[in-house]
Design an enzyme around this catalytic site. Structure first.
Site, PDB file in Angstrom:
ATOM      1  N   HIS A  32      -1.932  -5.203  -3.588  1.00  0.00           N
ATOM      2  CA  HIS A  32      -2.814  -4.948  -2.438  1.00  0.00           C
ATOM      3  C   HIS A  32      -4.024  -5.886  -2.450  1.00  0.00           C
ATOM      4  CE1 HIS A  32      -0.958  -1.244  -0.859  1.00  0.00           C
ATOM      5  NE2 HIS A  32      -0.522  -1.138  -2.100  1.00  0.00           N
ATOM      6  N   GLY A  65       3.040   1.476   2.642  1.00  0.00           N
ATOM      7  CA  GLY A  65       3.462   2.771   3.173  1.00  0.00           C
ATOM      8  C   GLY A  65       4.164   3.544   2.075  1.00  0.00           C
ATOM      9  N   GLU A 124      -6.123  -6.253  -0.174  1.00  0.00           N
ATOM     10  CA  GLU A 124      -7.233  -5.660   0.593  1.00  0.00           C
ATOM     11  C   GLU A 124      -8.145  -4.799  -0.279  1.00  0.00           C
ATOM     12  OE1 GLU A 124      -4.136  -4.681   0.589  1.00  0.00           O
ATOM     13  OE2 GLU A 124      -3.870  -2.557   1.022  1.00  0.00           O
ATOM     14  N   LYS A 162     -17.954   1.716   9.695  1.00  0.00           N
ATOM     15  CA  LYS A 162     -19.366   2.064   9.609  1.00  0.00           C
ATOM     16  C   LYS A 162     -20.280   0.844   9.454  1.00  0.00           C
ATOM     17  CE  LYS A 162     -21.737   5.840   9.462  1.00  0.00           C
ATOM     18  NZ  LYS A 162     -21.355   6.907  10.390  1.00  0.00           N
ATOM     19  N   CYS A 165       2.844  -4.902  -0.036  1.00  0.00           N
ATOM     20  CA  CYS A 165       3.468  -3.742  -0.681  1.00  0.00           C
ATOM     21  C   CYS A 165       4.751  -3.347   0.048  1.00  0.00           C
ATOM     22  CB  CYS A 165       2.450  -2.601  -0.772  1.00  0.00           C
ATOM     23  SG  CYS A 165       2.975  -1.284  -1.867  1.00  0.00           S
ATOM     24  N   TYR A 166       4.769  -2.173   0.685  1.00  0.00           N
ATOM     25  CA  TYR A 166       5.967  -1.793   1.454  1.00  0.00           C
ATOM     26  C   TYR A 166       6.299  -2.878   2.471  1.00  0.00           C
ATOM     27  CZ  TYR A 166       9.084   0.993   4.426  1.00  0.00           C
ATOM     28  OH  TYR A 166      10.162   1.457   5.147  1.00  0.00           O
ATOM     29  N   ASP A 224     -23.890   6.467  14.505  1.00  0.00           N
ATOM     30  CA  ASP A 224     -22.844   6.171  15.486  1.00  0.00           C
ATOM     31  C   ASP A 224     -23.290   6.467  16.916  1.00  0.00           C
ATOM     32  OD1 ASP A 224     -21.502   5.687  13.182  1.00  0.00           O
ATOM     33  OD2 ASP A 224     -20.261   7.491  13.249  1.00  0.00           O
TER      34      ASP A 224
HETATM   35  P1  XMP Z   1     -14.934  12.771   4.161  1.00  0.00           P
HETATM   36  O1  XMP Z   1     -15.498  14.121   3.868  1.00  0.00           O
HETATM   37  O2  XMP Z   1     -13.742  12.829   5.080  1.00  0.00           O
HETATM   38  O3  XMP Z   1     -16.079  12.018   4.981  1.00  0.00           O
HETATM   39  O4  XMP Z   1     -14.679  11.967   2.951  1.00  0.00           O
HETATM   40  C1  XMP Z   1     -16.098  10.654   5.278  1.00  0.00           C
HETATM   41  C2  XMP Z   1     -17.351  10.397   6.060  1.00  0.00           C
HETATM   42  O5  XMP Z   1     -17.234  11.001   7.350  1.00  0.00           O
HETATM   43  C3  XMP Z   1     -18.274  11.942   7.552  1.00  0.00           C
HETATM   44  N1  XMP Z   1     -17.692  13.054   8.288  1.00  0.00           N
HETATM   45  C4  XMP Z   1     -17.785  13.194   9.618  1.00  0.00           C
HETATM   46  N2  XMP Z   1     -18.384  12.431  10.534  1.00  0.00           N
HETATM   47  N3  XMP Z   1     -17.705  13.929  12.203  1.00  0.00           N
HETATM   48  C5  XMP Z   1     -18.344  12.807  11.833  1.00  0.00           C
HETATM   49  O6  XMP Z   1     -18.899  12.135  12.713  1.00  0.00           O
HETATM   50  C6  XMP Z   1     -17.074  14.746  11.329  1.00  0.00           C
HETATM   51  O7  XMP Z   1     -16.493  15.756  11.692  1.00  0.00           O
HETATM   52  C7  XMP Z   1     -17.128  14.358   9.966  1.00  0.00           C
HETATM   53  N4  XMP Z   1     -16.618  14.911   8.828  1.00  0.00           N
HETATM   54  C8  XMP Z   1     -16.990  14.079   7.813  1.00  0.00           C
HETATM   55  C9  XMP Z   1     -18.747  12.320   6.169  1.00  0.00           C
HETATM   56  O8  XMP Z   1     -20.073  12.817   6.189  1.00  0.00           O
HETATM   57  C10 XMP Z   1     -18.596  11.007   5.452  1.00  0.00           C
HETATM   58  O9  XMP Z   1     -19.671  10.158   5.733  1.00  0.00           O
END
Ligand code: XMP
Length: 512
Positions: free
Chosen positions: A171, A55, A173, A368, A82-83, A229
């Site tokens: 860390h 943290g 992880e 994911k 860490c923290y 998803d």
């Molecule tokens: P960022 O841009 O935050 O994206 O680094 C990380 C992952 O999330 C996806 N992403 C989204 N997925 N709704 C979603 O279901 C969203 O509003 C959204 N915004 C970003 C992005 O494509 C990447 O895979």
């Protein structure tokens, strides 16, 4: 069946979810809870082990997150990171001080392999660990011994093996820590005694039972985007409640080229109730002249829900709304103790009033790669399971500035070419996400002896396993050259292509 559980107590770091993921990679179920979780609740959860996270705070500041001493009296093994390591030292009577020399990044660390954490995992006596701290433990609490040190950190790891309290300043992880995963595995298996009873098949079975118990004979509505998803959520719900489920695909008009039709084709004859709503006009009207990224996200999130409300009225009373929200969406929307990065679609963008009894988010606890495993477990086609992620707001957040039909068409065409050429070069399985972004920058070019003043398209491609951190993909120059050449020649109003070479952090994967 109840699984053995390890809980991670979140003290506010940005990457705490990674710890949970690492524990689950050991085959042990793990959930993240706030550090403020009452002791009584922790007792009820009956965890086999507890991990305190990192943290951003300093333990000796009054306003910093602290923990009650009682947690050390539960007879449950604890690992502080860490923290979290400093919290253990501070709470049990040790001393935490500002570092003379802060440590950040890969750091040579000397390990005492007589520790159960480090023995038996082929860890050399000196190996790299990932450090990120400006405070350190300068005096150990009674009953603890040192098990690792670095040049600037005298207690890089310490433990009270009798009481099963372990602490590491680095860390484990993070991949940069040599054998970090092995240390976590040692903690959960050798210290906590977990047997590794968490599997995707088990998760699917439990999730299906829970959904059935919750839904009863109610009607369920699911937002199907065709992405990984929502497709996995659909497969899970279909297994659980069959034709009580209606899947609605809201085509907001910001899908990639041809994608709306592809989604329709993939699901229309799949046996589930599938409805496609063409709502582009409605979304475009709300987004007229809007250029702020967060506002765009909020508008699209709200409009999505409104369309569902309208649609659900047509199909009769709906009791539950399903959403494919996954773990990184939750944490990056600031619902944990970490800072808000973006209002992810379907999470922060949700309006206060939703006309359904309840929202079900069956993937909320999964990362994911875990969602993909679940999809495979459920028998989903590899084409859907391995599809690269696509954000809920779609191309709307890949057009910087306000959105027009013209810009949308430019981006769809440029993105299509990029994807075609990546596939042609056989790179699609090496790159986890790749897409084009339409910047709102225009610059001067020359074409056929004439001056042009047109848009710049940015290409973004990343390699990542968890989408929490990412590196830019090292696409060969000759492939980039073909992509650039084709886009400027085939897509009107584009005269310049740039390639995004930033990592996440500090950049995010999407541009908005
Ligand atoms: P960022 O841009 O935050 O994206 O680094 C990380 C992952 O999330 C996806 N992403 C989204 N997925 N709704 C979603 O279901 C969203 O509003 C959204 N915004 C970003 C992005 O494509 C990447 O895979």
């Amino acid at each position: 069946m109840a699984h053995q559980l390890v809980i991670v107590l979140d003290f506010g770091g940005q990457y705490n979810q990674l710890i949970a993921r690492r524990v689950r990679e050991c085959g042990v179920y793990c959930e993240v809870k706030s550090y403020q979780t009452p002791i009584e609740e922790i007792k009820k959860l009956n965890p086999k082990g507890i991990i305190f996270t990192g943290g951003p705070n300093s333990v000796y500041e009054e306003t910093s997150p602290h923990i009650t001493k009682e947690i050390f009296e539960l007879n449950i093994p604890i690992l502080g990171i860490c923290y979290g390591a400093q919290v253990i030292a501070y709470t049990l009577g040790g001393t935490v001080s500002p570092c003379d020399t802060s440590e950040y990044g890969k750091t040579d660390t000397h390990y005492d392999n007589s520790s159960i954490l480090f023995g038996g995992i082929n860890l050399p006596e000196t190996a790299s660990s990932w450090m990120s701290h400006t405070n350190y433990v300068s005096k150990l609490p009674d009953g603890f011994r040192r098990t690792a040190y670095t040049t600037n950190c005298p207690f890089a790891a310490f433990e009270n093996a009798e009481k099963k309290f372990y602490a590491v300043q680095f860390h484990p992880e993070v991949n940069h820590t040599f054998a970090g995963q092995g240390m976590i595995d040692s903690f959960v298996k050798n210290v906590c005694g977990c047997v590794g009873d968490w599997t995707m098949a088990g998760y699917a079975k439990t999730a299906i039972e829970e959904i059935r118990a919750k839904v009863g004979d109610g009607k369920v509505l699911l937002a199907l985007s065709g992405g990984v998803d929502s497709s996995v959520a659909a497969a899970l719900l279909a297994k659980a409640v069959g034709n009580q489920l209606t899947c609605i695909f809201v085509d907001h008009g910001f899908m990639r080229k041809n994608e709306g039709d592809e989604v329709e084709q993939a699901f229309k004859n799949s046996g589930m109730n599938f409805i496609r709503v063409n709502a582009k006009k409605q979304f475009m009207a709300k987004l007229q002249g809007v250029s702020d990224p967060e506002t765009k996200r909020k508008i699209i999130g709200e409009e999505f829900i409104r369309v569902f409300e309208q649609e659900s009225k047509k199909i009769g009373k709906v009791d539950y709304l399903v959403q494919g929200t996954i773990y990184p969406d939750v944490i990056e929307s600031g619902l944990g103790d970490a800072a808000v990065i973006k209002s992810h679609h379907n999470v922060g963008g949700l309006p206060d009033y939703v006309d359904f009894k309840e929202i079900i988010e069956p993937l909320r606890m999964l990362f994911k790669d875990e969602v993909r495993k679940l999809g495979t477990e459920l028998g989903l086609s590899p084409v859907l399971v391995w599809r690269q992620p696509f954000p809920g707001p779609g191309l709307a957040i890949r057009i910087i500035g306000d959105i027009t039909d013209e810009k949308l068409a430019i981006l769809q065409d440029a993105d299509f070419i990029f994807r075609q050429e990546i596939a042609e070069a056989g790179l699609d399985s090496d790159i986890n996400q790749y897409f084009a972004v339409l910047t709102n920058m225009r610059s001067v070019g020359v074409m056929g002896d004439c001056r042009t003043y047109d848009y710049t398209v940015a290409l973004r491609a990343v390699t990542t396993s968890d989408f929490m951190t990412a590196d830019f993909a090292k696409i060969p120059y000759d492939v980039l050259a073909i992509v650039a050449n084709r886009i400027v020649n085939e897509v009107k109003n584009v005269n310049r292509i740039v390639y995004d070479v930033t990592t996440k952090p500090p950049a995010t994967i999407e541009w908005e």
